[in-house]
Motif scaffolding. Structure first.
Motif, PDB file in Angstrom:
ATOM      1  N   GLU A  52      44.922  -9.971  27.570  1.00 56.57           N
ATOM      2  CA  GLU A  52      45.211  -8.888  28.675  1.00 56.57           C
ATOM      3  C   GLU A  52      45.543  -7.730  27.839  1.00 56.57           C
ATOM      4  O   GLU A  52      46.494  -7.597  27.211  1.00 56.57           O
ATOM      5  N   VAL A  53      44.415  -6.754  28.027  1.00 51.77           N
ATOM      6  CA  VAL A  53      44.856  -5.321  27.004  1.00 51.77           C
ATOM      7  C   VAL A  53      44.889  -4.064  27.988  1.00 51.77           C
ATOM      8  O   VAL A  53      43.832  -4.113  28.854  1.00 51.77           O
ATOM      9  N   ALA A  54      45.676  -3.485  27.347  1.00 57.75           N
ATOM     10  CA  ALA A  54      45.841  -2.087  27.824  1.00 57.75           C
ATOM     11  C   ALA A  54      45.560  -0.878  26.845  1.00 57.75           C
ATOM     12  O   ALA A  54      46.120  -1.312  25.581  1.00 57.75           O
ATOM     13  N   MET A  55      44.987  -0.028  27.147  1.00 61.44           N
ATOM     14  CA  MET A  55      44.513   1.221  25.999  1.00 61.44           C
ATOM     15  C   MET A  55      45.390   2.524  26.444  1.00 61.44           C
ATOM     16  O   MET A  55      45.181   2.989  27.583  1.00 61.44           O
ATOM     17  N   ILE A  56      46.211   3.044  25.422  1.00 64.45           N
ATOM     18  CA  ILE A  56      46.661   4.146  25.655  1.00 64.45           C
ATOM     19  C   ILE A  56      46.069   5.288  24.631  1.00 64.45           C
ATOM     20  O   ILE A  56      45.943   5.010  23.512  1.00 64.45           O
ATOM     21  N   GLY A  57      45.484   6.402  25.086  1.00 61.27           N
ATOM     22  CA  GLY A  57      44.700   7.336  24.321  1.00 61.27           C
ATOM     23  C   GLY A  57      44.192   8.273  25.030  1.00 61.27           C
ATOM     24  O   GLY A  57      44.687   8.694  26.153  1.00 61.27           O
ATOM     25  N   THR A  66      33.322  10.047  30.049  1.00 63.90           N
ATOM     26  CA  THR A  66      33.099   8.943  31.270  1.00 63.90           C
ATOM     27  C   THR A  66      32.386   7.754  30.584  1.00 63.90           C
ATOM     28  O   THR A  66      32.770   6.542  31.121  1.00 63.90           O
ATOM     29  N   GLN A  67      31.369   7.818  29.604  1.00 62.79           N
ATOM     30  CA  GLN A  67      30.873   6.507  29.196  1.00 62.79           C
ATOM     31  C   GLN A  67      31.733   5.670  28.461  1.00 62.79           C
ATOM     32  O   GLN A  67      31.886   4.462  28.352  1.00 62.79           O
ATOM     33  N   LEU A  68      32.958   6.442  27.844  1.00 68.89           N
ATOM     34  CA  LEU A  68      33.702   5.492  26.754  1.00 68.89           C
ATOM     35  C   LEU A  68      34.817   4.760  27.628  1.00 68.89           C
ATOM     36  O   LEU A  68      35.113   3.634  27.349  1.00 68.89           O
ATOM     37  N   ARG A  69      35.068   5.677  28.899  1.00 67.99           N
ATOM     38  CA  ARG A  69      36.191   5.122  29.582  1.00 67.99           C
ATOM     39  C   ARG A  69      35.439   3.727  30.480  1.00 67.99           C
ATOM     40  O   ARG A  69      35.969   2.346  30.501  1.00 67.99           O
ATOM     41  N   ALA A  70      34.152   3.922  30.864  1.00 68.59           N
ATOM     42  CA  ALA A  70      33.408   2.809  31.595  1.00 68.59           C
ATOM     43  C   ALA A  70      33.269   1.678  30.558  1.00 68.59           C
ATOM     44  O   ALA A  70      33.393   0.485  31.025  1.00 68.59           O
ATOM     45  N   ASP A  78      42.666  -2.339  30.542  1.00 69.11           N
ATOM     46  CA  ASP A  78      43.192  -1.401  31.719  1.00 69.11           C
ATOM     47  C   ASP A  78      43.149   0.041  30.981  1.00 69.11           C
ATOM     48  O   ASP A  78      43.755   0.240  29.853  1.00 69.11           O
ATOM     49  N   THR A  79      42.734   1.040  31.928  1.00 71.60           N
ATOM     50  CA  THR A  79      42.565   2.298  31.235  1.00 71.60           C
ATOM     51  C   THR A  79      43.550   3.242  32.133  1.00 71.60           C
ATOM     52  O   THR A  79      43.365   4.395  32.236  1.00 71.60           O
ATOM     53  N   ASP A  80      44.376   2.676  32.889  1.00 69.83           N
ATOM     54  CA  ASP A  80      45.232   3.397  33.847  1.00 69.83           C
ATOM     55  C   ASP A  80      46.110   4.732  33.060  1.00 69.83           C
ATOM     56  O   ASP A  80      46.028   5.844  33.637  1.00 69.83           O
ATOM     57  N   LEU A  81      46.401   4.213  31.809  1.00 69.92           N
ATOM     58  CA  LEU A  81      47.028   5.156  30.853  1.00 69.92           C
ATOM     59  C   LEU A  81      46.285   5.996  29.822  1.00 69.92           C
ATOM     60  O   LEU A  81      46.670   6.674  29.088  1.00 69.92           O
ATOM     61  N   LEU A  82      44.743   5.836  30.194  1.00 68.21           N
ATOM     62  CA  LEU A  82      44.030   6.547  29.086  1.00 68.21           C
ATOM     63  C   LEU A  82      43.781   7.932  29.681  1.00 68.21           C
ATOM     64  O   LEU A  82      43.265   7.977  30.859  1.00 68.21           O
TER      65      LEU A  82
END
Ligand code: ADP
Length: 295
Positions: A52-57, A66-70, A78-82
């Motif tokens: 279960e992974v989340a990414m900060i950056g 847009t593509q990188l987030r997608a 989880d990209t909520d904090l990207l």
């Protein structure tokens, strides 16, 4: 769960018969864009391995962003904090010649805007069991991330790439350092990976030196380093092997597997990735890793 504090880049890759000299123009054979960045690659590897992974950056406010987030969201990261920062996304401009040699220019772009952690970032790190760090974000935030995780009792795993000198505060907050053999030599001045691993144990409690097709070396204070051989495979493309290894290793350690078994499991994942072309696109899913690990 696993939190990655790291980079996202769009790799812009051209294939040429031979690389141009300064002032010269050559015609390329083909071009492709590949989502990458060491942080994003480790996040994708860990998510595919069942974490279960989340990414900060940060990504930029452009089409690449847009593509990188997608890409991350597609892998259930989880990209909520990207963040989406003003200006361009990070890019890596890669020229590959017919001999497989390459020349690369990396422009940090949005990655360079991640200079400190927010309260939200800290809270997220506090919920994790492992924080994965590399050196493609500003060093200040890498140090802050490691120190914060250490304070909150979260395991820190640092990939010291691209190679640079590591500040003492960063080493002091690192639980597991994972250099490849070149990085281990650059950090210590010792070309023998066993000697390099032993030297690094003065700064951190646990070290894994990856050795390409030869596997890896596991070193912990108070014991002789243990060699873990890699599965033998026909290598097609080893880009991203190290990131696949670290992502899978974080998952295995998080599940409480003892270190030598976790290493073998991560090497199974990395070996599967080198049999296919691409970096993040070649990373194996958990079912594939489990099947190969059992056989
Ligand atoms: P990096 O990609 O960072 O340079 P390495 O080349 O050491 O790191 O590879 C990382 C891991 O990937 C190795 O420890 C190994 O498990 C796996 N690996 C890399 N190349 C091969 C290969 N040719 N065959 C099998 N496994 C490989």
């Amino acid at each position: 769960s696993i939190v990655v504090l790291g980079s996202t880049n769009m790799d812009l890759v051209v294939y040429v018969p031979r690389a141009p000299a300064l002032g010269e123009t050559v015609t390329g054979r083909s071009f492709r864009t590949v989502p990458g960045g060491k942080g994003a690659n480790q996040a994708v590897a860990a998510a595919r391995a069942g974490g279960e992974v989340a990414m900060i950056g940060a990504v930029g406010a452009d089409g690449f962003g847009t593509q990188l987030r997608a890409t991350l969201e597609h892998c259930a990261v989880d990209t909520d904090l990207l963040r989406t920062s003003e200006g361009p996304s990070g890019t890596a401009h890669v020229v590959v010649d017919d001999e497989g040699g390459n020349a690369i220019v990396v422009v940090p772009g949005a990655n360079g805007t991640v200079t400190s952690l927010t309260h939200g970032d800290e809270a997220l790190i506090g919920t994790a069991d492992t924080l994965l760090l590399q050196l493609e974000l500003p060093l200040s935030v890498v140090v802050e991330g490691a120190v914060t995780a250490r304070r909150l009792g979260v395991r820190t795993v640092l990939t010291p790439a691209p190679t640079q000198a590591l500040p003492p505060e960063l080493l002091a907050a690192t639980d597991l350092l994972v250099p490849n053999e070149h990085e281990a030599a650059a950090l210590t001045g010792l070309t023998d990976p066993r000697e390099a691993a032993q030297a690094l144990l003065r700064d951190v409690p646990e070290v894994v030196v990856t050795l390409g097709a030869a596997g890896s070396l596991y070193a912990v204070r108070g014991a002789e380093p243990v060699a873990v051989p890699a599965p033998r495979v026909r290598a097609v493309d080893t880009t991203g092997a190290g990131d696949t290894f670290v992502g899978a290793l974080a998952v295995a350690l998080g599940e409480g597997r003892p270190a030598p078994e976790a290493l073998a499991w991560a090497q199974t994942a990395a070996a599967l990735s080198v049999r296919r072309e691409g970096a993040s696109t070649s990373m194996p899913y958990r079912v594939e890793i489990e099947a190969a690990f059992r056989s």
